[in-house]
Write a protein that holds these residues in place. Structure first.
Motif, PDB file in Angstrom:
ATOM      1  N   ARG A   1       0.822  -1.211   0.000  1.00  0.00           N
ATOM      2  CA  ARG A   1       0.000   0.000   0.000  1.00  0.00           C
ATOM      3  C   ARG A   1       0.856   1.260   0.000  1.00  0.00           C
ATOM      4  NH1 ARG A   1      -3.934   2.071   4.920  1.00  0.00           N
ATOM      5  NH2 ARG A   1      -4.735   3.922   3.858  1.00  0.00           N
ATOM      6  N   HIS A   2       1.935   1.238   0.770  1.00  0.00           N
ATOM      7  CA  HIS A   2       2.789   2.426   0.891  1.00  0.00           C
ATOM      8  C   HIS A   2       3.938   2.422  -0.122  1.00  0.00           C
ATOM      9  CE1 HIS A   2       0.820   4.095   4.456  1.00  0.00           C
ATOM     10  NE2 HIS A   2       0.641   2.850   4.832  1.00  0.00           N
ATOM     11  N   ARG A   3       3.830   1.551  -1.110  1.00  0.00           N
ATOM     12  CA  ARG A   3       4.794   1.497  -2.222  1.00  0.00           C
ATOM     13  C   ARG A   3       6.223   1.249  -1.749  1.00  0.00           C
ATOM     14  NH1 ARG A   3       2.454   6.345  -6.178  1.00  0.00           N
ATOM     15  NH2 ARG A   3       0.300   5.569  -6.245  1.00  0.00           N
ATOM     16  N   LYS A   4       6.331   0.454  -0.702  1.00  0.00           N
ATOM     17  CA  LYS A   4       7.628   0.027  -0.214  1.00  0.00           C
ATOM     18  C   LYS A   4       8.003  -1.347  -0.757  1.00  0.00           C
ATOM     19  CE  LYS A   4       8.646   3.595   2.341  1.00  0.00           C
ATOM     20  NZ  LYS A   4       9.792   4.467   1.976  1.00  0.00           N
ATOM     21  N   ALA A   5       7.045  -1.985  -1.435  1.00  0.00           N
ATOM     22  CA  ALA A   5       7.295  -3.293  -2.034  1.00  0.00           C
ATOM     23  C   ALA A   5       6.447  -3.449  -3.281  1.00  0.00           C
ATOM     24  CB  ALA A   5       6.971  -4.411  -1.040  1.00  0.00           C
ATOM     25  N   GLN A   6       6.985  -4.184  -4.235  1.00  0.00           N
ATOM     26  CA  GLN A   6       6.243  -4.499  -5.446  1.00  0.00           C
ATOM     27  C   GLN A   6       5.359  -5.717  -5.195  1.00  0.00           C
ATOM     28  OE1 GLN A   6       6.262  -2.687  -8.297  1.00  0.00           O
ATOM     29  NE2 GLN A   6       7.590  -1.264  -7.195  1.00  0.00           N
ATOM     30  N   LEU A   7       4.105  -5.646  -5.611  1.00  0.00           N
ATOM     31  CA  LEU A   7       3.194  -6.770  -5.463  1.00  0.00           C
ATOM     32  C   LEU A   7       3.590  -7.861  -6.453  1.00  0.00           C
ATOM     33  CD1 LEU A   7      -0.663  -6.549  -5.169  1.00  0.00           C
ATOM     34  CD2 LEU A   7       0.403  -8.200  -6.713  1.00  0.00           C
ATOM     35  N   VAL A   8       3.761  -9.088  -5.941  1.00  0.00           N
ATOM     36  CA  VAL A   8       4.053 -10.228  -6.813  1.00  0.00           C
ATOM     37  C   VAL A   8       3.092 -11.361  -6.478  1.00  0.00           C
ATOM     38  CG1 VAL A   8       6.485  -9.659  -7.176  1.00  0.00           C
ATOM     39  CG2 VAL A   8       5.850 -11.102  -5.241  1.00  0.00           C
ATOM     40  N   LEU A   9       2.714 -12.117  -7.502  1.00  0.00           N
ATOM     41  CA  LEU A   9       1.790 -13.239  -7.333  1.00  0.00           C
ATOM     42  C   LEU A   9       2.376 -14.558  -7.810  1.00  0.00           C
ATOM     43  CD1 LEU A   9      -1.524 -11.584  -8.564  1.00  0.00           C
ATOM     44  CD2 LEU A   9      -0.857 -12.037  -6.198  1.00  0.00           C
ATOM     45  N   SER A  10       3.494 -14.495  -8.508  1.00  0.00           N
ATOM     46  CA  SER A  10       4.042 -15.711  -9.106  1.00  0.00           C
ATOM     47  C   SER A  10       5.551 -15.600  -9.230  1.00  0.00           C
ATOM     48  CB  SER A  10       3.442 -15.919 -10.502  1.00  0.00           C
ATOM     49  OG  SER A  10       3.868 -14.874 -11.378  1.00  0.00           O
ATOM     50  N   ALA A  11       6.166 -16.744  -9.543  1.00  0.00           N
ATOM     51  CA  ALA A  11       7.605 -16.744  -9.793  1.00  0.00           C
ATOM     52  C   ALA A  11       7.944 -15.875 -10.994  1.00  0.00           C
ATOM     53  CB  ALA A  11       8.078 -18.178 -10.016  1.00  0.00           C
TER      54      ALA A  11
END
Length: 366
Positions: free
Chosen positions: A272-282
């Motif tokens: 939410r705070h753009r401190k991490a990229q959202l990932v769902l898969s390898a």
């Protein structure tokens, strides 16, 4: 590695950043100990007392003892000026001048990915961690998983790497050959037996003062170009590792979770705070890391079409008898799963590449 390298670490008044500063001024530990007191005070701007400790070679007795200890326990002491020292670790402003390694130091020079998360891991977190590592192991040559050997996600990441027959490195908050937690001594042995490494910046004479875990987390962050947080509450060590990774300009990634799940509060906060990229898969991880890979490497290990499926995943996948998409409402009716259980199972099958989500909450075989 020279005895001067260890002695610099043992000299009173010279901390981690002090050693980094001195190395920037003089280049090597040998040249630091060759310098005069006026030179240390004038050129390196040291206070008189630490400068006198260096000139008097106060740390050498302890360094000789440490070198003997390392030989006895088959521990490799590696200085930041040695070719075996991890290049990524050397980039950070507070790198330890000497690290202690059991196992293969070359493990730390491969394509490393740090995976961290909560000690209070959920079954979902354990499953997703394994599936991500499994797929990454298939796709990414020379992959090494780095973590902290702690309970929960850390141990799950190490075990997933071992299951997938790729090396893994554990960063410890204690001197070698000890292991913390002691319950993971057998896991540490498996890591070594399968070509991995145990790493610490703590020599055998280190006084424990309660800050070892924070210091350990910065090394986990520094050893890899990317850090993945699998599960985390809204506080805890994995978020600290993510913060270090962000400060060191590493790629920080996180798996999202439901808004009501305590185990996902930290990862959702990072996203939410753009401190991490959202990932769902390898594949998302590979893209975020910028790893230039072939679509499917020619030398993939053979694997079954439905590897390591749970009973829920097997039952759900059996509903897809054709290539026609099925709506999520129909899946819930057919399985009788509650919404959370169904969502977890669907995501697991997506991560395994066995299902694909379509617009309108519909799913189909790829």
């Amino acid at each position: 590695m020279t005895i001067e390298d260890i002695a610099l670490q043992m000299t009173p008044g010279i901390g981690i950043k002090g050693a980094v500063h001195l190395l920037e001024c003089f280049g090597t530990a040998e040249r630091i100990f060759e310098a005069s007191e006026p030179e240390l005070i004038g050129r390196a701007e040291l206070r008189p007392e630490p400068a006198r400790q260096i000139v008097r070679r106060t740390g050498f007795s302890a360094a000789e003892k440490e070198a003997k200890y390392c030989r006895k326990h088959d521990i490799k002491a590696i200085a930041s000026t040695d070719p075996d020292y991890p290049a990524l670790l050397r980039e950070i402003p507070d790198y330890p001048h000497v690290i202690y390694v059991k196992g293969d130091p070359q493990t730390l020079a491969a394509r490393t990915l740090s995976i961290v998360g909560t000690r209070e891991m959920t079954p979902y977190g354990q499953s997703i961690c394994h599936k991500l590592v499994e797929r990454l192991a298939e796709r990414v040559p020379r992959l090494v998983i780095v973590s902290g050997l702690a309970f929960g996600i850390d141990a799950a990441a190490h075990r997933a790497a071992l299951d997938c027959k790729i090396p893994t490195a554990a960063v410890l908050p204690c001197p070698l050959p000890g292991v913390l937690p002691t319950q993971h001594t057998a896991l540490a042995r498996d890591i070594l037996d399968h070509g991995g490494a145990l790493v610490t910046e703590m020599h055998s004479q280190t006084r424990q003062n309660g800050t070892a875990y924070t210091a350990r987390n910065r090394i986990i962050a520094a050893l890899s170009a990317g850090c993945l947080v699998v599960e985390s509450p809204d506080n805890g060590g994995s978020l600290l590792t993510a913060r270090f990774a962000d400060e060191y300009n590493r790629t920080v990634m996180a798996l999202p979770g439901r808004a009501t799940d305590r185990s996902a509060a930290g990862t959702n906060h990072l996203i939410r705070h753009r401190k991490a990229q959202l990932v769902l898969s390898a594949e998302d991880i590979i893209a975020e890391m910028g790893w230039d890979l072939e679509a499917e490497p020619a030398a993939r290990r053979p694997h079954s079409e439905t590897p390591h499926l749970t009973s829920d995943e097997t039952a759900l996948l059996a509903l897809f008898r054709s290539s026609d998409p099925i709506a999520i409402d129909a899946l819930q009716t057919a399985t009788g799963f509650d919404p959370g259980r169904l969502a977890t199972t669907l995501l697991s099958l997506e991560l395994a590449g066995l299902l694909r989500q379509l617009p309108g909450n519909r799913y189909m075989k790829p």
